[in-house]
Design a protein around this motif. Structure first.
Motif, PDB file in Angstrom:
ATOM      1  N   SER A 105       5.374  19.370  11.537  1.00 48.08           N
ATOM      2  CA  SER A 105       4.504  18.419  10.831  1.00 48.08           C
ATOM      3  C   SER A 105       4.004  17.311  11.762  1.00 48.08           C
ATOM      4  N   GLU A 184      -3.064  22.959  10.116  1.00 47.58           N
ATOM      5  CA  GLU A 184      -1.759  22.395   9.745  1.00 47.58           C
ATOM      6  C   GLU A 184      -0.739  23.499   9.458  1.00 47.58           C
ATOM      7  N   SER A 186       2.503  23.801   9.488  1.00 43.79           N
ATOM      8  CA  SER A 186       3.752  23.584   8.741  1.00 43.79           C
ATOM      9  C   SER A 186       3.503  23.396   7.256  1.00 43.79           C
ATOM     10  N   ALA A 187       2.241  23.413   6.844  1.00 45.52           N
ATOM     11  CA  ALA A 187       1.916  23.281   5.422  1.00 45.52           C
ATOM     12  C   ALA A 187       1.670  24.654   4.813  1.00 45.52           C
ATOM     13  N   ALA A 188       1.981  24.791   3.543  1.00 42.46           N
ATOM     14  CA  ALA A 188       1.793  26.068   2.848  1.00 42.46           C
ATOM     15  C   ALA A 188       0.348  26.186   2.379  1.00 42.46           C
ATOM     16  N   HIS A 191      -4.268  29.693   6.694  1.00 44.80           N
ATOM     17  CA  HIS A 191      -4.360  29.318   8.112  1.00 44.80           C
ATOM     18  C   HIS A 191      -5.387  30.180   8.850  1.00 44.80           C
ATOM     19  N   THR A 218       1.110  29.879   3.093  1.00 46.70           N
ATOM     20  CA  THR A 218       2.447  29.989   3.696  1.00 46.70           C
ATOM     21  C   THR A 218       2.564  29.048   4.888  1.00 46.70           C
ATOM     22  N   ALA A 219       3.723  28.466   5.059  1.00 51.13           N
ATOM     23  CA  ALA A 219       3.993  27.624   6.225  1.00 51.13           C
ATOM     24  C   ALA A 219       4.557  28.486   7.356  1.00 51.13           C
ATOM     25  N   ASP A 221       6.035  28.421  11.694  1.00 51.61           N
ATOM     26  CA  ASP A 221       6.481  27.567  12.796  1.00 51.61           C
ATOM     27  C   ASP A 221       6.281  28.208  14.169  1.00 51.61           C
TER      28      ASP A 221
END
Lengths: 244, 63
Positions: A105, A184, A186-188, A191, A218-219, A221
């Motif tokens: 984040s 972003e 790390s956000a659900a 993407h 979906t997040a 990493d």
């Protein structure tokens, strides 16, 4: 007016007896601290100044000059627009992934540079990762516009894919070079992968306006690059877009 | 039989059974995709041949 603000620039005479207020005024040069820990410990104690807006400090550990804005310490000078996060070289592997926790984040947007050498003769696809595993569901979509050096369209399109096709990296050419942005992570949310790529198919260079996406909310990493056949050699770099 | 190598960050190791199964599926999907590309290219070449055009002439015509 803050506690560090002054109203007079003193000019003392030889033998003059100075007041505490005058000495406080003189004691306004940039103090040097070993670390931010020793910096924080140097204010507010008995006989020490109260930390207030306008205070400067030099930190030896990071070789940085900082100032206190009344709420937090800030670095003096310009902050780079891109912050290096991670990178690695890889040699003769079938797939390569960023470390877990690459996307956090801390940044809203990321820049990725991915490169394979001309010895990597394959089609390279990408997947997003979370908690150490690639997401292999068929929620990837492709809308990359490509053109080879002869001017012919070589587009990559389609939905319900289980990975995102980046390009070919066939032998005899310059390998594959890609620069693309991510939002972003790390956000659900959905993407996209948006950028540019130079691939190579049987010796014919192909330039792509890379457009791919994961349509689920979906997040993630991390992400992976997977070789269709054989191994790949090259490097990657990941940067975060600075927030200020 | 050794499995293909995977690199995560700086760590390089053999794929696990699960990763290897995924990798084999991905290879099949990529092969199918490449076959579709080649079929599309062959169809395009066939149309150009029917029209008696070279790729450059077709690009000039459609460009």
């Amino acid at each position: 007016m803050g506690a560090n603000a002054v109203t007079t620039v003193y000019d003392f005479t030889a033998g003059q007896v100075l007041t505490a207020a005058q000495m406080d005024n003189v004691n306004c040069g940039i103090p040097v601290f070993a670390t931010t820990t020793t910096r924080d410990a140097a204010f507010g104690g008995t006989g020490e100044k109260t930390l207030a807006e306008g205070q400067f400090a030099y930190i030896e550990a990071s070789n940085t000059t900082q100032y206190y804005d009344g709420a937090a310490w800030q670095s003096v000078g310009q902050t780079s627009g891109l912050q290096y996060i991670t990178g690695a070289s890889f040699t003769s592997v079938a797939s390569v992934s960023f470390p877990d926790g690459t996307f956090t984040s801390a940044y809203k947007a990321y820049k990725v540079n991915f490169y394979t050498t001309s010895a990597s003769d394959t089609t390279i696809t990408m997947r997003f990762r979370a908690s150490g595993s690639d997401n292999t569901t068929n929620q990837y979509r492709a809308f990359s516009l490509g053109m080879n050096y002869a001017g012919a369209a070589v587009n990559i399109g389609g939905g319900n894919n289980t990975s995102m096709t980046l390009a070919n990296s066939n032998g005899g050419g310059p390998g594959l070079t890609a620069f693309f942005d991510l939002n972003e992570m790390s956000a659900a949310i959905v993407h996209p992968v948006l950028g540019y790529c130079l691939g190579n198919d049987s010796g014919a260079s192909i330039g792509y306006n890379v457009g791919q996406s994961f349509s689920g909310s979906t997040a993630f990493d991390s992400m992976s690059f997977i070789s269709g056949t054989g191994n790949i050699t090259g490097f990657y770099r990941v940067y975060g877009y600075s927030e200020s | 039989m050794t499995k293909p190598l995977i690199q995560i960050g700086d760590e390089v190791r053999e794929m696990t059974d699960k990763e290897h199964a995924e990798y084999q599926n991905t290879q099949k999907e990529i092969a199918a995709m490449e076959a579709a590309w080649k079929a599309r290219e062959a169809a395009r070449a066939a149309v150009l041949a029917k029209l008696g055009l070279t790729a450059d002439e077709a690009a000039a015509l459609l460009g």
